[in-house]
Motif scaffolding. Structure first.
Motif, PDB file in Angstrom:
ATOM      1  N   THR A 169       0.674  -1.017  -0.033  1.00 31.37           N
ATOM      2  CA  THR A 169       0.003   0.265   0.082  1.00 31.37           C
ATOM      3  C   THR A 169       0.605   1.491  -0.198  1.00 31.37           C
ATOM      4  O   THR A 169       0.232   2.281   0.299  1.00 31.37           O
ATOM      5  N   GLY A 170       2.316   1.060   0.362  1.00 30.91           N
ATOM      6  CA  GLY A 170       2.946   2.453   0.444  1.00 30.91           C
ATOM      7  C   GLY A 170       3.660   3.123   1.760  1.00 30.91           C
ATOM      8  O   GLY A 170       3.424   3.898   1.607  1.00 30.91           O
ATOM      9  N   ASP A 214     -12.289  -7.797   4.201  1.00 30.49           N
ATOM     10  CA  ASP A 214     -11.249  -8.563   4.787  1.00 30.49           C
ATOM     11  C   ASP A 214     -10.167  -8.509   4.168  1.00 30.49           C
ATOM     12  O   ASP A 214      -9.793  -8.984   2.169  1.00 30.49           O
ATOM     13  N   LEU A 215      -8.419  -8.849   4.723  1.00 31.51           N
ATOM     14  CA  LEU A 215      -7.480  -8.570   4.453  1.00 31.51           C
ATOM     15  C   LEU A 215      -7.025 -10.125   4.150  1.00 31.51           C
ATOM     16  O   LEU A 215      -5.760 -10.513   3.750  1.00 31.51           O
ATOM     17  N   ALA A 233      -6.195  -2.338  -3.787  1.00 28.04           N
ATOM     18  CA  ALA A 233      -5.378  -2.950  -4.911  1.00 28.04           C
ATOM     19  C   ALA A 233      -3.938  -3.645  -4.495  1.00 28.04           C
ATOM     20  O   ALA A 233      -4.044  -4.507  -5.426  1.00 28.04           O
ATOM     21  N   ALA A 234      -3.793  -3.379  -2.751  1.00 28.98           N
ATOM     22  CA  ALA A 234      -2.819  -4.428  -2.273  1.00 28.98           C
ATOM     23  C   ALA A 234      -3.664  -5.664  -2.472  1.00 28.98           C
ATOM     24  O   ALA A 234      -2.972  -6.816  -2.701  1.00 28.98           O
ATOM     25  N   LEU A 235      -4.979  -6.046  -2.065  1.00 29.64           N
ATOM     26  CA  LEU A 235      -5.567  -7.081  -2.041  1.00 29.64           C
ATOM     27  C   LEU A 235      -5.111  -7.379  -3.356  1.00 29.64           C
ATOM     28  O   LEU A 235      -4.764  -8.976  -3.193  1.00 29.64           O
ATOM     29  N   GLY A 262      -4.299 -11.008  -5.182  1.00 27.20           N
ATOM     30  CA  GLY A 262      -4.789 -12.376  -5.822  1.00 27.20           C
ATOM     31  C   GLY A 262      -5.719 -12.975  -5.114  1.00 27.20           C
ATOM     32  O   GLY A 262      -6.758 -13.609  -5.376  1.00 27.20           O
ATOM     33  N   THR A 263      -6.145 -12.012  -4.070  1.00 26.30           N
ATOM     34  CA  THR A 263      -6.706 -12.182  -2.784  1.00 26.30           C
ATOM     35  C   THR A 263      -8.484 -10.988  -3.616  1.00 26.30           C
ATOM     36  O   THR A 263      -8.151  -9.572  -3.595  1.00 26.30           O
ATOM     37  N   GLU A 264      -9.645 -12.019  -3.037  1.00 25.52           N
ATOM     38  CA  GLU A 264     -10.472 -10.975  -3.355  1.00 25.52           C
ATOM     39  C   GLU A 264     -11.365 -10.806  -2.361  1.00 25.52           C
ATOM     40  O   GLU A 264     -11.413 -10.657  -1.412  1.00 25.52           O
ATOM     41  N   PRO A 265     -11.329  -9.419  -2.284  1.00 24.98           N
ATOM     42  CA  PRO A 265     -11.359  -8.360  -1.238  1.00 24.98           C
ATOM     43  C   PRO A 265     -13.193  -8.758  -0.759  1.00 24.98           C
ATOM     44  O   PRO A 265     -14.138  -8.768  -2.051  1.00 24.98           O
ATOM     45  N   ALA A 266     -13.423  -8.317   0.699  1.00 26.52           N
ATOM     46  CA  ALA A 266     -14.787  -9.080   0.581  1.00 26.52           C
ATOM     47  C   ALA A 266     -15.219  -8.248   2.243  1.00 26.52           C
ATOM     48  O   ALA A 266     -13.821  -8.045   3.111  1.00 26.52           O
ATOM     49  N   ALA A 267     -16.341  -7.594   1.838  1.00 28.34           N
ATOM     50  CA  ALA A 267     -16.903  -6.325   3.185  1.00 28.34           C
ATOM     51  C   ALA A 267     -17.001  -7.456   4.829  1.00 28.34           C
ATOM     52  O   ALA A 267     -17.337  -8.803   3.960  1.00 28.34           O
TER      53      ALA A 267
END
Length: 238
Positions: free
Chosen positions: A39-40, A106-107, A227-229, A233-238
């Protein structure tokens, strides 16, 4: 039912003030290293130094500071607006259930579970469905009460902040509800996991009031984490 908390003015801080990102000390912080890099976010040099007594650190972004706090305190810092963004386990969110917190991502790190455990020698000998009251040692009193209440059992909670595994052998409780990663600590203390209440991962959380008052600044950081997720290849999830 718990009453909503009254937020201090911190949640609607001056737009010129740096945003504060609350990070948990310990195991999750180590796992967060690669995510923060993607994420910088580069904290001050002494951020990772165990000898450092500081708890708040500047970063390479003038508009963002980070703070290191106990994992259980991250949600409270964010809910009360002392930090606008934070990262904590879903177990903490389950326990406190602050309405002031929005958890959009969800990280996928810090994987573990909240489980029920009991002594090996007595496991399976008592049908919980026949119990009306049950002594349970835990640092998750709200989670434990809700879990057993759903089964018609009144949990008499012994609230401990650590060493839950000792409670059954010393007569404090029959069961424990605790965070489990590998189960090795349970095994070493003569306990066995008998039920999983919830799977746990770490979540990015946001103060709802701050999101309304500083949508551009907070939205930009949410985009960076998404973007980092995506890069992993991790699918962002609520």
């Amino acid at each position: 039912m718990d009453q909503p908390i009254t937020l201090p003015n911190a949640a609607a801080a001056d737009d010129a003030a740096p945003l504060v990102l609350a990070l948990p000390k310990g195991r999750i912080l180590k796992e967060l290293g690669p995510m923060l890099a993607r994420t910088g976010i580069v904290p001050a040099e002494d951020f990772h130094a165990e000898s450092s007594r500081r708890l708040r650190f500047e970063t390479n972004h003038p508009g963002l500071d980070v703070v290191r706090v106990r994992s259980f305190d991250v949600a409270t810092f964010v809910a009360f607006g002392a930090a606008q963004i934070g990262i904590c386990g879903a177990d903490v969110l389950m326990e406190f259930d602050y309405p002031e917190i929005y958890a959009p991502l969800d990280l996928g790190i810090g994987r573990c579970r909240v489980s029920v455990a009991e002594p090996v020698e007595s496991a399976g000998q008592h049908a919980l469905g026949r119990e009306s009251r049950l002594a349970v040692a835990t640092k998750y009193p709200n989670v434990a009460r809700r879990h057993f209440a759903a089964r018609g059992i009144q949990a008499e909670v012994v609230h401990l902040n650590g060493a839950m595994e000792l409670a059954p052998s010393l007569g404090l409780s029959r069961l424990i509800v605790d965070l489990v990663q590998t189960g090795s600590t349970l095994k070493a203390n003569g306990l066995v996991e008998t039920e999983v209440i919830a799977q746990v991962t770490s979540r990015l959380i946001v103060n709802r009031t701050a999101l309304k008052t500083r949508p551009e600044a907070i939205g930009a950081w949410l985009a960076r984490f998404r973007a980092a997720l995506a890069a992993t290849g991790t699918e962002p999830a609520a």
